[in-house]
Every structure is written in structure tokens, then in C-alpha cells.
Design a protein around this motif. Structure first.
Motif, PDB file in Angstrom:
ATOM      1  N   HIS A 107       0.833  -1.634  -0.036  1.00  0.00           N
ATOM      2  CA  HIS A 107       0.248  -0.023   0.174  1.00  0.00           C
ATOM      3  C   HIS A 107       0.793   1.085   0.109  1.00  0.00           C
ATOM      4  O   HIS A 107       0.603   2.071  -0.535  1.00  0.00           O
ATOM      5  N   ASP A 108       2.044   1.664   0.444  1.00  0.00           N
ATOM      6  CA  ASP A 108       2.654   2.150   0.817  1.00  0.00           C
ATOM      7  C   ASP A 108       4.054   2.152  -0.380  1.00  0.00           C
ATOM      8  O   ASP A 108       5.736   3.157  -0.039  1.00  0.00           O
ATOM      9  N   LEU A 109       3.873   1.573  -1.422  1.00  0.00           N
ATOM     10  CA  LEU A 109       5.518   1.151  -2.256  1.00  0.00           C
ATOM     11  C   LEU A 109       6.001   3.168  -2.817  1.00  0.00           C
ATOM     12  O   LEU A 109       6.697   3.117  -3.409  1.00  0.00           O
ATOM     13  N   GLY A 110       4.900   3.777  -2.936  1.00  0.00           N
ATOM     14  CA  GLY A 110       4.771   4.734  -3.795  1.00  0.00           C
ATOM     15  C   GLY A 110       4.817   5.915  -2.793  1.00  0.00           C
ATOM     16  O   GLY A 110       5.122   7.413  -3.047  1.00  0.00           O
ATOM     17  N   HIS A 111       5.328   5.992  -1.476  1.00  0.00           N
ATOM     18  CA  HIS A 111       5.655   7.312  -0.544  1.00  0.00           C
ATOM     19  C   HIS A 111       6.884   7.417  -0.566  1.00  0.00           C
ATOM     20  O   HIS A 111       7.899   6.961  -0.790  1.00  0.00           O
ATOM     21  N   VAL A 112       6.669   9.173  -0.549  1.00  0.00           N
ATOM     22  CA  VAL A 112       7.961   9.633  -0.688  1.00  0.00           C
ATOM     23  C   VAL A 112       8.571   9.955   0.432  1.00  0.00           C
ATOM     24  O   VAL A 112       8.628   9.328   1.722  1.00  0.00           O
ATOM     25  N   ALA A 113      10.378  10.381   0.272  1.00  0.00           N
ATOM     26  CA  ALA A 113      10.277  10.290   1.476  1.00  0.00           C
ATOM     27  C   ALA A 113      10.508  11.460   1.971  1.00  0.00           C
ATOM     28  O   ALA A 113       9.559  12.281   1.902  1.00  0.00           O
ATOM     29  N   PHE A 114      11.001  11.654   3.403  1.00  0.00           N
ATOM     30  CA  PHE A 114      10.644  12.308   4.299  1.00  0.00           C
ATOM     31  C   PHE A 114       9.029  12.823   4.382  1.00  0.00           C
ATOM     32  O   PHE A 114       8.628  13.807   4.271  1.00  0.00           O
ATOM     33  N   ALA A 115       8.092  11.682   4.345  1.00  0.00           N
ATOM     34  CA  ALA A 115       6.731  11.688   5.107  1.00  0.00           C
ATOM     35  C   ALA A 115       5.727  12.680   4.160  1.00  0.00           C
ATOM     36  O   ALA A 115       6.210  12.640   3.182  1.00  0.00           O
ATOM     37  N   GLU A 119       5.603  14.063   0.080  1.00  0.00           N
ATOM     38  CA  GLU A 119       4.054  14.394  -0.661  1.00  0.00           C
ATOM     39  C   GLU A 119       3.934  15.718  -0.857  1.00  0.00           C
ATOM     40  O   GLU A 119       3.158  16.185  -2.458  1.00  0.00           O
ATOM     41  N   GLU A 120       4.107  16.391  -0.048  1.00  0.00           N
ATOM     42  CA  GLU A 120       3.647  17.508  -0.087  1.00  0.00           C
ATOM     43  C   GLU A 120       4.233  18.934  -1.069  1.00  0.00           C
ATOM     44  O   GLU A 120       3.745  19.199  -2.263  1.00  0.00           O
ATOM     45  N   VAL A 121       5.556  18.390  -1.744  1.00  0.00           N
ATOM     46  CA  VAL A 121       6.524  18.491  -2.371  1.00  0.00           C
ATOM     47  C   VAL A 121       6.170  18.696  -3.699  1.00  0.00           C
ATOM     48  O   VAL A 121       6.012  19.116  -4.812  1.00  0.00           O
ATOM     49  N   LEU A 122       5.879  17.243  -4.001  1.00  0.00           N
ATOM     50  CA  LEU A 122       5.753  16.696  -5.410  1.00  0.00           C
ATOM     51  C   LEU A 122       4.082  16.901  -5.300  1.00  0.00           C
ATOM     52  O   LEU A 122       4.267  17.014  -7.394  1.00  0.00           O
ATOM     53  N   ASN A 123       3.149  17.447  -5.035  1.00  0.00           N
ATOM     54  CA  ASN A 123       1.837  17.160  -4.992  1.00  0.00           C
ATOM     55  C   ASN A 123       2.522  18.908  -5.701  1.00  0.00           C
ATOM     56  O   ASN A 123       1.749  19.045  -6.561  1.00  0.00           O
ATOM     57  N   GLY A 124       3.129  19.268  -4.938  1.00  0.00           N
ATOM     58  CA  GLY A 124       2.965  21.001  -5.635  1.00  0.00           C
ATOM     59  C   GLY A 124       3.860  21.343  -6.718  1.00  0.00           C
ATOM     60  O   GLY A 124       3.541  21.978  -7.691  1.00  0.00           O
ATOM     61  N   TYR A 125       4.027  20.090  -7.514  1.00  0.00           N
ATOM     62  CA  TYR A 125       5.621  20.073  -8.460  1.00  0.00           C
ATOM     63  C   TYR A 125       5.046  19.581  -9.641  1.00  0.00           C
ATOM     64  O   TYR A 125       4.663  20.261 -10.943  1.00  0.00           O
ATOM     65  N   LEU A 126       4.283  18.594  -9.764  1.00  0.00           N
ATOM     66  CA  LEU A 126       3.612  17.195 -10.276  1.00  0.00           C
ATOM     67  C   LEU A 126       2.430  18.601 -11.285  1.00  0.00           C
ATOM     68  O   LEU A 126       1.368  18.162 -10.014  1.00  0.00           O
ATOM     69  N   GLU A 127       1.939  18.413 -12.109  1.00  0.00           N
ATOM     70  CA  GLU A 127       0.809  19.160 -12.630  1.00  0.00           C
ATOM     71  C   GLU A 127       0.068  17.619 -12.643  1.00  0.00           C
ATOM     72  O   GLU A 127      -0.070  16.984 -13.580  1.00  0.00           O
ATOM     73  N   SER A 322      14.531   6.796  -1.114  1.00  0.00           N
ATOM     74  CA  SER A 322      14.576   6.916  -0.084  1.00  0.00           C
ATOM     75  C   SER A 322      15.451   7.711   0.869  1.00  0.00           C
ATOM     76  O   SER A 322      15.772   8.961  -0.010  1.00  0.00           O
ATOM     77  N   ASP A 323      14.860   8.452   2.375  1.00  0.00           N
ATOM     78  CA  ASP A 323      15.191  10.105   2.879  1.00  0.00           C
ATOM     79  C   ASP A 323      17.205   9.298   3.079  1.00  0.00           C
ATOM     80  O   ASP A 323      17.151  11.033   2.297  1.00  0.00           O
ATOM     81  N   ASP A 324      17.866   8.639   3.175  1.00  0.00           N
ATOM     82  CA  ASP A 324      18.759   8.511   3.077  1.00  0.00           C
ATOM     83  C   ASP A 324      19.942   9.009   1.945  1.00  0.00           C
ATOM     84  O   ASP A 324      20.212   9.702   1.402  1.00  0.00           O
TER      85      ASP A 324
END
Length: 342
Positions: A107-115, A119-127, A322-324
């Protein structure tokens, strides 16, 4: 009769008629020969566990960014806790454990680094926006296995893409998918409270008294309340001819209020604001860099850029990190190297 057929026969004897039987699966996009030992949902579970995306979850943040303690949850331990909660519920109702486990583990394989910050950063970036549940489905259908995807069953993909949020379950085609959707919230609310208390950012006494009275005042009590209520309510519904699984009205409302409290005070509150801003800066700089230098991304993402556009390719690459790895890349690209003159 091979082992898979024996398992399917066992399903017919032990699962409720409303469950998703592996012998009746809607199947895969690309038809495959049945495994002699494993049912289709067992195969899906194994493919997810063996995937690169699953292994990267151990270095992706759940809530706390770059914690020094060993006992804070990561995205991987969260995933395992969701699978545990969901399987317990599934057994209590008589649903397909293997399907539940496959959905939960993917279910969370597509989750972004840094929680949530990532997701907030990519949500604002991707059309068109970015949502981790849709990205999880994209991972298993397109990005994994060198761009071939994992060719999972429709039931697992449907459960993965519809697991997010507390809204309607009308798009989920199996009861097993509904169980995972709610179990996700049960798991993260409880373990995030636990981690917040461990970090000294929340006291048990801070939790709303009305919620504590209904759900319990510690993680064990809350999970027991939620799991038992889900099973009891669902079994009552099924017994009375209602094909619905979920929590009772009182317990569900209490869980929603607890979720609101955690979003306001922990996930999006001032407590982690400094760390969230650091993460936003790192991700934003990496996005800009790879937009200007797309050919420095791995070949699979360069190919996506050519076929689906620059934003999509960059977003897929960033989302998989990943975060690292984000920190490693940021340091490699932007931090000056120390030169020692001997």
C-alpha cells in the motif's frame, strides 16, 4: 490435486461467502500460468516483498526525519504493523488473509521520502498533483521490474490505489481492501502517538479525554478496542445480510477525531516545522537539478521523460528515493568537497 488447489479448497471451507476467493480472482493484465504451490494472492505478496521498492521502505520516514533512536517507526515497520492489524481483523471476519497481506505490504510503495512533507512537495510540483496511493499503484504496474511492473492481480492493485483517506469505500472491489484501508489508519495513529511520546513531543495526558475514554489510554488498549469493534460490527453486518465491514459509528467518530488531533498537533503542526522546511528545501533543490539535468537520472526515468514528459520522469525518480538517498544525492551535488592541502 496440487498444493495450490488444496489451499483453494481450504478457502472454500473456511472463508465467508463474501470473501475474495483466489480461485475467482479477476486475474492479471498479462495472463500467467497458475503456480503449483501458491495462490495468485500469495504470488502477489511474494513479488511485493521481493521488490526494490519494498526494500527502500526501511529508509523512508514515517513521521520523524532522521531520528537517532532505533525504536522509531519507518515506512517499512509501519507497513508491517498495518499487515498485522489487517490480518487479525481478516481472520476474525473470515476474509482472505493472503489478499489482505498483499494489499497491506504494497500500500505504501509509492510514498515519498520525508513523510507527508515529501508528498506535499511533489503534489505542488507535478501537474495534476501527486498522491502516494496512485504512485504505489504506478510502482507495481509500471516502475518496478525495470519498467515491466509486477503484473499483480486486479484485486491487489485496486486495494492499493484505494487505501488512502477516510472517505468512501465504494471504489474498493473487495472487503479485504476495505480492511486494509481502515487498518492503515488504526496502525499509524497508534504508533505515531507512541513515537511522539517517545520523542518528548506529546504527553499521554495531552490526548483528548473524550477519545481516551472511548478508545483507551495506551496503544494496546486503543488497538484492541479498534480491532474488536471492527470485527464485531462487520460480523453483525454480514450475519444480517449487509455486505459491509467497518467500525461502529461511535468508534469510527472517535478515530476520526484522533486523526484530526494528530494532523493538527504532530503531522502538520509547529512541532516538526523546522525539520519539514529542511526536507522541503532538499527535495526542491533536487527537483530543480534533475529538471535541468534529466539525463543524469537512471535510464528508466530518462525513458519516462521521453514518453510521458519531464515532470513525470522527475517525479517518479524523486518519489522512489529514500531519505538517506536524498541526503546522499544532495550532499554529492550541492555540498562543496573538502580539499586538504598537505
Amino acid at each position: 490435486m496440487n498444493i495450490r488447489e488444496k489451499i483453494q479448497s481450504f478457502e472454500s471451507l473456511t472463508l465467508i461467502k463474501e470473501a475474495a476467493f483466489s480461485s475467482n480472482s479477476l486475474g492479471r493484465k498479462i495472463k500467467e500460468k497458475d503456480d503449483d504451490i501458491r495462490t495468485c494472492y500469495m504470488v502477489d505478496r511474494d513479488r511485493i516483498i521481493q521488490s526494490k521498492s519494498f526494500r527502500r521502505l526501511k529508509h523512508k520516514t514515517q513521521v520523524y526525519i532522521k531520528t537517532s533512536g532505533d525504536h522509531y517507526r519507518t515506512r517499512l515497520t509501519h507497513t508491517l504493523e498495518v499487515a498485522q492489524v489487517a490480518r487479525n481483523i481478516g481472520v476474525g471476519i473470515g476474509l482472505n488473509e493472503n489478499l489482505i497481506e498483499a494489499i497491506a505490504l504494497g500500500h505504501d510503495l509509492g510514498h515519498v521520502a520525508f513523510a507527508h512533507t515529501g508528498e506535499e512537495v511533489l503534489n505542488g510540483y507535478l501537474e495534476g498533483g501527486f498522491r502516494h496511493n496512485e504512485q504505489s499503484a504506478r510502482v507495481v504496474t509500471k516502475l518496478e521490474n525495470d519498467g515491466k511492473g509486477l503484473n499483480l492481480t486486479q484485486e491487489v492493485i485496486n486495494g492499493i490505489i484505494n487505501h488512502s483517506g477516510l472517505g468512501t469505500v465504494k471504489d474498493i472491489i473487495t472487503l479485504e481492501g476495505v480492511v486494509v484501508k481502515v487498518s492503515d489508519k488504526m496502525a499509524y495513529l497508534n504508533h505515531d502517538i507512541d513515537d511522539s511520546i517517545r520523542a518528548g513531543l506529546l504527553r499521554k495526558e495531552d490526548l483528548p479525554k473524550d477519545i481516551v475514554r472511548i478508545l483507551g489510554d495506551n496503544s494496546t488498549e486503543r488497538l484492541n478496542t479498534l480491532i474488536k469493534d471492527f470485527i464485531k460490527t462487520s460480523n453483525f453486518n454480514i450475519k444480517n445480510g449487509i455486505k459491509e465491514v467497518g467500525l461502529s459509528k461511535e468508534i469510527n467518530e472517535a478515530m476520526i477525531e484522533l486523526r484530526k488531533y494528530m494532523f493538527k498537533n504532530i503531522y502538520l503542526g509547529n512541532t516538526l516545522k523546522v525539520e519539514r522546511n529542511k526536507a522541503k528545501f532538499i527535495l526542491s533543490q533536487l527537483i530543480k537539478y534533475f529538471e535541468n539535468n534529466p539525463n543524469e537520472m537512471p535510464d528508466i526515468y530518462v525513458d519516462i521523460v521521453e514518453k510521458e514528459g519531464l515532470q513525470r520522469g522527475v517525479a517518479d525518480y524523486i518519489a522512489g528515493m529514500s531519505d538517506d538517498y536524498c541526503l546522499l544525492l544532495f550532499n554529492r551535488i550541492f555540498v562543496p568537497k573538502v580539499v586538504i592541502d598537505l
